[in-house]
Scaffold this motif. Structure first.
Motif, PDB file in Angstrom:
ATOM      1  N   SER A  47       0.851  -1.189   0.000  1.00 50.70           N
ATOM      2  CA  SER A  47       0.000   0.000   0.000  1.00 50.70           C
ATOM      3  C   SER A  47       0.884   1.235   0.000  1.00 50.70           C
ATOM      4  O   SER A  47       2.082   1.163   0.270  1.00 50.70           O
ATOM      5  CB  SER A  47      -0.909   0.008   1.228  1.00 50.70           C
ATOM      6  N   TRP A  71       8.209  -1.875   0.165  1.00 51.59           N
ATOM      7  CA  TRP A  71       7.404  -0.813   0.762  1.00 51.59           C
ATOM      8  C   TRP A  71       7.490  -0.913   2.276  1.00 51.59           C
ATOM      9  O   TRP A  71       7.810  -1.946   2.835  1.00 51.59           O
ATOM     10  CB  TRP A  71       5.954  -0.880   0.298  1.00 51.59           C
ATOM     11  N   LYS A  72       7.220   0.201   2.886  1.00 56.54           N
ATOM     12  CA  LYS A  72       7.108   0.290   4.334  1.00 56.54           C
ATOM     13  C   LYS A  72       5.837   1.065   4.628  1.00 56.54           C
ATOM     14  O   LYS A  72       5.341   1.801   3.776  1.00 56.54           O
ATOM     15  CB  LYS A  72       8.297   1.046   4.936  1.00 56.54           C
ATOM     16  N   LYS A  73       5.338   0.947   5.818  1.00 56.46           N
ATOM     17  CA  LYS A  73       4.120   1.674   6.172  1.00 56.46           C
ATOM     18  C   LYS A  73       4.294   3.176   6.017  1.00 56.46           C
ATOM     19  O   LYS A  73       3.383   3.872   5.632  1.00 56.46           O
ATOM     20  CB  LYS A  73       3.703   1.345   7.602  1.00 56.46           C
ATOM     21  N   GLN A  74       5.466   3.691   6.280  1.00 58.25           N
ATOM     22  CA  GLN A  74       5.711   5.133   6.231  1.00 58.25           C
ATOM     23  C   GLN A  74       6.556   5.530   5.013  1.00 58.25           C
ATOM     24  O   GLN A  74       7.284   6.498   5.050  1.00 58.25           O
ATOM     25  CB  GLN A  74       6.416   5.594   7.513  1.00 58.25           C
TER      26      GLN A  74
END
Length: 90
Positions: A47, A71-74
């Motif tokens: 996401s 990807w990373k959350k942030q």
């Protein structure tokens, strides 16, 4: 959270590879990709902003194409727009 790794390698024809890549694309669009083989499986939830790396080389009659998506959350923090990538076929 404990690290969970999944690896799979096989020799397949081009139409099978196309189907796998289309499934990955569909999973990215839907926000969930599940990879499974035998008893092992992992579900990833891409996401936001994704980091995309592509590498290609040809050497002595052998070609190699590597695709990496991370990807990373942030991931959106400190985002800078990169130059566009153009991919074509003949």
């Amino acid at each position: 959270m404990a690290e969970h790794k999944f690896a799979y390698e096989s020799l397949q024809d081009t139409s099978s590879i196309v189907e796998l890549l289309e499934s990955i694309t569909d999973g990215i669009k839907k926000g969930a990709i599940t990879l499974a083989s035998n008893e092992d499986s992992i579900t990833l939830t891409p996401s936001g902003l994704l980091n995309f790396t592509i590498k290609a080389r040809q050497k002595s009659g052998e070609s190699k194409l590597e695709l990496r998506i991370r990807w990373k959350k942030q991931m959106a923090e400190g985002y800078q727009k990169d130059s566009p990538l153009v991919i074509g076929s003949k």
